[in-house]
Design a protein around this motif. Sequence first.
Motif, PDB file in Angstrom:
ATOM      1  N   GLU A  52       0.946  -1.131   0.149  1.00  0.00           N
ATOM      2  CA  GLU A  52       0.017   0.094  -0.080  1.00  0.00           C
ATOM      3  C   GLU A  52       0.915   1.212   0.020  1.00  0.00           C
ATOM      4  N   ASN A  53       0.377   2.366  -0.851  1.00  0.00           N
ATOM      5  CA  ASN A  53       1.574   3.477  -0.940  1.00  0.00           C
ATOM      6  C   ASN A  53       0.742   4.594   0.207  1.00  0.00           C
ATOM      7  N   ALA A  54       1.628   5.655   0.088  1.00  0.00           N
ATOM      8  CA  ALA A  54       1.038   6.821   1.046  1.00  0.00           C
ATOM      9  C   ALA A  54      -0.368   7.284   0.758  1.00  0.00           C
ATOM     10  N   ARG A  55      -0.807   7.040  -0.622  1.00  0.00           N
ATOM     11  CA  ARG A  55      -1.944   7.778  -1.099  1.00  0.00           C
ATOM     12  C   ARG A  55      -3.258   6.761  -0.672  1.00  0.00           C
ATOM     13  N   GLY A  56      -2.874   5.507  -0.279  1.00  0.00           N
ATOM     14  CA  GLY A  56      -3.911   4.585   0.257  1.00  0.00           C
ATOM     15  C   GLY A  56      -4.038   3.558  -0.989  1.00  0.00           C
ATOM     16  N   TRP A  57      -3.644   3.635  -2.068  1.00  0.00           N
ATOM     17  CA  TRP A  57      -3.770   2.607  -3.334  1.00  0.00           C
ATOM     18  C   TRP A  57      -2.991   1.623  -2.718  1.00  0.00           C
ATOM     19  N   ARG A  58      -3.461   0.407  -3.151  1.00  0.00           N
ATOM     20  CA  ARG A  58      -3.082  -1.078  -2.593  1.00  0.00           C
ATOM     21  C   ARG A  58      -2.944  -1.789  -4.036  1.00  0.00           C
ATOM     22  N   LYS A  59      -1.746  -2.434  -4.010  1.00  0.00           N
ATOM     23  CA  LYS A  59      -1.354  -3.569  -4.910  1.00  0.00           C
ATOM     24  C   LYS A  59      -1.959  -4.842  -4.617  1.00  0.00           C
ATOM     25  N   GLU A  60      -3.016  -5.258  -5.169  1.00  0.00           N
ATOM     26  CA  GLU A  60      -3.803  -6.426  -4.720  1.00  0.00           C
ATOM     27  C   GLU A  60      -3.747  -7.617  -5.912  1.00  0.00           C
ATOM     28  N   LEU A  61      -3.984  -8.832  -5.188  1.00  0.00           N
ATOM     29  CA  LEU A  61      -4.321  -9.924  -6.174  1.00  0.00           C
ATOM     30  C   LEU A  61      -5.899 -10.270  -5.770  1.00  0.00           C
ATOM     31  N   ASN A  62      -6.531 -10.346  -6.859  1.00  0.00           N
ATOM     32  CA  ASN A  62      -7.981 -10.568  -6.727  1.00  0.00           C
ATOM     33  C   ASN A  62      -8.509 -11.708  -8.020  1.00  0.00           C
ATOM     34  N   LEU A  63      -9.421 -12.206  -7.683  1.00  0.00           N
ATOM     35  CA  LEU A  63     -10.379 -12.877  -8.749  1.00  0.00           C
ATOM     36  C   LEU A  63     -11.315 -11.950  -9.485  1.00  0.00           C
ATOM     37  N   VAL A  64     -11.064 -11.806 -10.534  1.00  0.00           N
ATOM     38  CA  VAL A  64     -11.804 -10.605 -11.173  1.00  0.00           C
ATOM     39  C   VAL A  64     -12.765 -11.098 -12.392  1.00  0.00           C
ATOM     40  N   SER A  65     -14.194 -11.001 -12.553  1.00  0.00           N
ATOM     41  CA  SER A  65     -14.652 -11.017 -13.836  1.00  0.00           C
ATOM     42  C   SER A  65     -15.000  -9.792 -14.523  1.00  0.00           C
ATOM     43  N   TRP A  66     -14.198  -9.570 -15.818  1.00  0.00           N
ATOM     44  CA  TRP A  66     -14.004  -8.570 -16.566  1.00  0.00           C
ATOM     45  C   TRP A  66     -15.460  -8.582 -17.594  1.00  0.00           C
ATOM     46  N   ASN A  67     -16.149  -7.747 -17.790  1.00  0.00           N
ATOM     47  CA  ASN A  67     -17.139  -7.743 -18.628  1.00  0.00           C
ATOM     48  C   ASN A  67     -18.093  -8.963 -18.819  1.00  0.00           C
ATOM     49  N   GLY A  68     -18.319  -9.566 -17.622  1.00  0.00           N
ATOM     50  CA  GLY A  68     -19.058 -10.664 -17.521  1.00  0.00           C
ATOM     51  C   GLY A  68     -18.449 -12.100 -17.896  1.00  0.00           C
ATOM     52  N   ALA A  69     -17.030 -12.044 -18.366  1.00  0.00           N
ATOM     53  CA  ALA A  69     -16.341 -13.298 -18.758  1.00  0.00           C
ATOM     54  C   ALA A  69     -15.880 -14.013 -17.454  1.00  0.00           C
ATOM     55  N   GLN A  70     -15.501 -15.187 -17.659  1.00  0.00           N
ATOM     56  CA  GLN A  70     -14.857 -16.128 -16.534  1.00  0.00           C
ATOM     57  C   GLN A  70     -13.907 -15.280 -15.757  1.00  0.00           C
ATOM     58  N   PRO A  71     -14.128 -15.667 -14.484  1.00  0.00           N
ATOM     59  CA  PRO A  71     -13.032 -14.700 -13.414  1.00  0.00           C
ATOM     60  C   PRO A  71     -11.572 -15.193 -13.805  1.00  0.00           C
ATOM     61  N   LYS A  72     -10.681 -14.104 -13.932  1.00  0.00           N
ATOM     62  CA  LYS A  72      -9.199 -14.408 -13.892  1.00  0.00           C
ATOM     63  C   LYS A  72      -8.646 -13.890 -12.699  1.00  0.00           C
ATOM     64  N   TYR A  73      -7.506 -14.399 -12.683  1.00  0.00           N
ATOM     65  CA  TYR A  73      -6.397 -13.565 -11.596  1.00  0.00           C
ATOM     66  C   TYR A  73      -6.162 -12.231 -11.997  1.00  0.00           C
ATOM     67  N   ASP A  74      -6.150 -11.346 -11.251  1.00  0.00           N
ATOM     68  CA  ASP A  74      -5.709 -10.269 -11.558  1.00  0.00           C
ATOM     69  C   ASP A  74      -5.061  -9.473 -10.476  1.00  0.00           C
ATOM     70  N   LEU A  75      -3.728  -8.755 -11.028  1.00  0.00           N
ATOM     71  CA  LEU A  75      -2.890  -8.151 -10.066  1.00  0.00           C
ATOM     72  C   LEU A  75      -2.779  -6.619 -10.575  1.00  0.00           C
ATOM     73  N   ARG A  76      -3.061  -5.746  -9.727  1.00  0.00           N
ATOM     74  CA  ARG A  76      -3.179  -4.182 -10.105  1.00  0.00           C
ATOM     75  C   ARG A  76      -3.095  -3.349  -8.870  1.00  0.00           C
ATOM     76  N   ASP A  77      -2.944  -2.327  -9.031  1.00  0.00           N
ATOM     77  CA  ASP A  77      -3.268  -1.195  -8.002  1.00  0.00           C
ATOM     78  C   ASP A  77      -4.463  -0.790  -8.085  1.00  0.00           C
ATOM     79  N   TRP A  78      -5.173  -0.745  -6.678  1.00  0.00           N
ATOM     80  CA  TRP A  78      -6.633  -0.237  -6.676  1.00  0.00           C
ATOM     81  C   TRP A  78      -6.449   0.964  -5.736  1.00  0.00           C
ATOM     82  N   ALA A  79      -7.553   1.900  -6.268  1.00  0.00           N
ATOM     83  CA  ALA A  79      -7.750   3.000  -5.144  1.00  0.00           C
ATOM     84  C   ALA A  79      -8.500   2.489  -3.894  1.00  0.00           C
TER      85      ALA A  79
END
Length: 72
Positions: free
Chosen positions: A17-44
Motif C-alpha cells: 500500500e502506498n502513502a495515498r492509500g492505493w493498494r497492489k492487490e491480487l484478486n479474482l475478477v470477472s471482466w465484462n461478464g467473462a469467466q473470472p481471472k486472477y488479476d494483479l493491479r493497483d486499486w484506489a
Amino acid sequence: MADIKYEIVEELGVLSENARGWRKELNLVSWNGAQPKYDLRDWAPEHEKMGKGITLTLAEVKELKGLLGGIE
C-alpha cells in the motif's frame, strides 16, 4: 472509450500500500461478464479507480508459481 465492467469475485490479498492509500492487490475478477481471472493491479481505496495490471488464467498462475519457487 467504452465502459469496462468488472466484478471482484474474491479478494485474495494485498501485496503493498502506498502513502495515498492505493493498494497492489491480487484478486479474482470477472471482466465484462467473462469467466473470472486472477488479476494483479493497483486499486484506489474502495476500488473506485484502478491502475494498469495483468490478468492470468489458473494455468498461468500455476506456471508463475513454479517460476517464483526458485527465488529466495
